[in-house]
Design an enzyme around this catalytic site. Sequence first.
Site, PDB file in Angstrom:
ATOM      1  N   CYS A 187       0.800  -1.224   0.000  1.00 25.15           N
ATOM      2  CA  CYS A 187       0.000   0.000   0.000  1.00 25.15           C
ATOM      3  C   CYS A 187       0.830   1.270   0.000  1.00 25.15           C
ATOM      4  CB  CYS A 187      -0.927   0.024   1.213  1.00 25.15           C
ATOM      5  SG  CYS A 187       0.013   0.136   2.736  1.00 25.15           S
ATOM      6  N   CYS A 222      -0.378  -4.555   7.782  1.00 22.49           N
ATOM      7  CA  CYS A 222      -0.069  -3.403   8.649  1.00 22.49           C
ATOM      8  C   CYS A 222       0.688  -3.872   9.887  1.00 22.49           C
ATOM      9  CB  CYS A 222      -1.345  -2.685   9.065  1.00 22.49           C
ATOM     10  SG  CYS A 222      -2.561  -2.485   7.750  1.00 22.49           S
TER      11      CYS A 222
END
Length: 127
Positions: free
Chosen positions: A37, A106
């Site tokens: 991302c 993440c």
Amino acid sequence: MAYSEKVIDHYENPRNVGSMDKNDPSVATGMVGAPACGDVMKLQLKISDAGIIEDAKFKTYGCGSAIASSSLVTEWVKGKSIDEAGQIKNTAIAEELALPPVKIHCSILAEDAIKAAIEDYQSKHSK
Ligand code: FES
Ligand code: FES
């Protein structure tokens, strides 16, 4: 996407946001990016001569889960030895924050940031 309460708590009240002097020999800096991302996380650890993490700070440019993951690990690593900190697994972070599958990367970013900081420390101290 619904964030868990713990993610929202860390997102709204991030712990230990900030920077330390990266030229300080007792400060280790880990800077990592997530290919999935483009988010970036910087984690800094202040490490005693005995190898104990006395302080931790982070700056994360990224989503709520990335911010929460880095905030959480700054709390987890304090007081740990670098060996113990190096064993923190992204799965433990993801479990604590109840991250959904699309947000697992993440937590991987946070694990990688710890490892990168430890590598920086070791390279600084192997000279
Ligand atoms: Fe990176 Fe979430 S996609 S901010
Ligand atoms: Fe990429 Fe969270 S770090 S979406």
